[in-house]
Write a protein that holds these residues in place. Structure first.
Motif, short mmCIF file in Angstrom:
data_model
loop_
_atom_site.label_atom_id
_atom_site.label_comp_id
_atom_site.label_asym_id
_atom_site.label_seq_id
_atom_site.Cartn_x
_atom_site.Cartn_y
_atom_site.Cartn_z
N ASP A 231 41.64 4.74 21.92
CA ASP A 231 40.67 5.70 21.37
C ASP A 231 40.93 7.11 21.88
O ASP A 231 40.78 8.08 21.15
CB ASP A 231 39.25 5.26 21.74
CG ASP A 231 38.88 3.97 21.05
OD1 ASP A 231 39.53 3.64 20.03
OD2 ASP A 231 37.97 3.28 21.54
N ARG B 4 46.50 14.16 11.47
CA ARG B 4 46.11 12.88 10.91
C ARG B 4 46.66 11.77 11.78
O ARG B 4 47.75 11.90 12.33
CB ARG B 4 46.68 12.71 9.50
CG ARG B 4 45.92 13.48 8.47
CD ARG B 4 46.29 13.01 7.11
NE ARG B 4 45.56 13.74 6.11
CZ ARG B 4 45.79 13.66 4.82
NH1 ARG B 4 46.74 12.87 4.37
NH2 ARG B 4 45.07 14.34 3.97
N VAL B 5 45.89 10.72 11.90
CA VAL B 5 46.35 9.62 12.73
C VAL B 5 47.02 8.57 11.86
O VAL B 5 46.37 7.89 11.08
CB VAL B 5 45.19 8.99 13.51
CG1 VAL B 5 45.69 7.84 14.36
CG2 VAL B 5 44.50 10.05 14.36
N THR B 6 48.31 8.46 12.01
CA THR B 6 49.05 7.42 11.29
C THR B 6 49.66 6.50 12.32
O THR B 6 49.82 6.89 13.48
CB THR B 6 50.18 8.04 10.45
OG1 THR B 6 51.17 8.56 11.34
CG2 THR B 6 49.66 9.14 9.56
N VAL C 258 43.75 8.56 19.90
CA VAL C 258 43.29 8.89 18.55
C VAL C 258 42.47 10.17 18.57
O VAL C 258 42.68 11.09 17.77
CB VAL C 258 42.46 7.73 17.96
CG1 VAL C 258 41.78 8.17 16.66
CG2 VAL C 258 43.34 6.51 17.71
N ALA C 259 41.57 10.25 19.55
CA ALA C 259 40.71 11.43 19.66
C ALA C 259 41.53 12.68 19.90
O ALA C 259 41.27 13.74 19.32
CB ALA C 259 39.70 11.22 20.79
N LEU D 213 44.64 13.26 19.06
CA LEU D 213 45.36 13.65 17.84
C LEU D 213 44.40 14.33 16.87
O LEU D 213 44.70 15.40 16.32
CB LEU D 213 46.00 12.42 17.19
CG LEU D 213 47.15 11.76 17.95
CD1 LEU D 213 47.56 10.44 17.30
CD2 LEU D 213 48.34 12.70 18.02
N LYS D 214 43.24 13.72 16.69
CA LYS D 214 42.28 14.28 15.74
C LYS D 214 41.80 15.66 16.16
O LYS D 214 41.66 16.56 15.34
CB LYS D 214 41.07 13.33 15.60
CG LYS D 214 41.34 12.15 14.69
CD LYS D 214 40.07 11.39 14.41
CE LYS D 214 40.31 10.26 13.43
NZ LYS D 214 39.23 9.25 13.43
N SER D 215 41.56 15.78 17.45
CA SER D 215 41.03 17.07 17.94
C SER D 215 42.01 18.20 17.71
O SER D 215 41.63 19.37 17.68
CB SER D 215 40.72 16.96 19.43
OG SER D 215 41.92 16.97 20.18
N ARG D 216 43.27 17.86 17.54
CA ARG D 216 44.25 18.90 17.27
C ARG D 216 44.52 19.04 15.79
O ARG D 216 45.46 19.73 15.38
CB ARG D 216 45.59 18.57 17.97
CG ARG D 216 45.45 18.26 19.44
CD ARG D 216 45.21 19.50 20.25
NE ARG D 216 44.92 19.17 21.63
CZ ARG D 216 45.61 19.68 22.66
NH1 ARG D 216 46.59 20.51 22.44
NH2 ARG D 216 45.29 19.34 23.89
N GLY D 217 43.75 18.31 15.01
CA GLY D 217 43.90 18.45 13.57
C GLY D 217 45.03 17.63 12.98
O GLY D 217 45.45 17.87 11.84
#
Lengths: 140, 140
Positions: free
Chosen positions: A6, A18-20, A9-10, A12-16
């Motif tokens: 998590d 996409r999580v692949t 994932v967080a 990666l998302k926080s930097r804009g």
DNA sequence: CTTTGTGCAAACGATTTGCAGGATG
DNA sequence: CATCCTGCAAATCGTTTGCACAAAG
């Protein structure tokens, strides 16, 4: 409390980003090792069990991660670009014999006084590269 | 007293290198500039007036010079190998904006105490890379 | 005259790109 | 469902190599 997964994932998302699965795998792999792998090292590692990523994707993931400052490159050898998930300031040790690269924590070395440098330069930071022979190579 | 040319010839001979016009030109060119050129930079410079060297020869000259320690490579940028006729210990400044690289004389920075490093490493030397913005880029 | 260097072009290895299909938010 | 990512293959870039000819010592 969030798991390691998590957290990644967080991040990666926080930097804009996409999580692949592939991008996640590249970053997780890099976070889990300290040997400053090349793009190809990472690719082999990811595809060891079963093919999960292509070469082009590893390169593009690394570039995406680099652009958002989650990953940086380390250039201490001719013709080889290595990657590092440790983006904070730190120094490097490089073994002249086997080429291995080890991180040296920032605090290990005394801070340098850069006042003596040209006042015309706007200094952003510095880094020390130590050359030598690692323990493994000395005994061989 | 020997001219600059004779000095270069003597240096090449003393290292057991045959003196050819191309090899001489590569080394002389590198000695005469302080911008850490790439192999291609040198090639263009040499062939500017009239074609004198081929690409392969510049590469092989650089390698020969490197093997006898008259020239070294500088790796501070991805995918680019730069060359330097200053083989003594010194530090580097790299402009983050334009990529220019400047030498920093060894004495400019205080000597680092490496006692704090792992005693299992046999230390051979070190070098500092300073990051920043050069004067030229600040005013732009 | 023997050894080594040069130049060309082809080979090479790491990285990038174009593009069609697929997954993400 | 619009956007972005993936995978393949082809393209690209810097560098190296094979080989025939030329130059250095």
């Amino acid at each position: 409390m969030s798991s390691q997964t998590d957290q990644i994932v967080a991040k990666l998302k926080s930097r804009g980003l996409r999580v692949t699965p592939q991008r996640f795998a590249v970053y997780a792999n890099l976070l889990g090792r300290c040997d400053h792998p090349t793009a190809d090292d990472i690719l082999s590692d990811l595809n060891q069990a079963a093919p999960t990523s292509s070469q082009a994707t590893v390169y593009s993931s690394l570039q995406a991660l680099r652009e958002v400052n989650l990953v940086r490159e380390v250039l201490l050898e001719e013709g080889v670009c290595r990657y590092d998930a440790n983006v904070g300031p730190h120094h490097h040790f490089r073994c002249q014999s086997c080429g291995a690269i080890a991180d040296i924590p920032w605090e290990t070395l005394a801070s340098l006084n850069l006042q003596t440098l040209s006042p015309r330069w706007q200094i952003e930071g510095y880094e020390v590269t130590v050359r030598g022979v690692c323990d493994r190579c000395q005994t061989q």
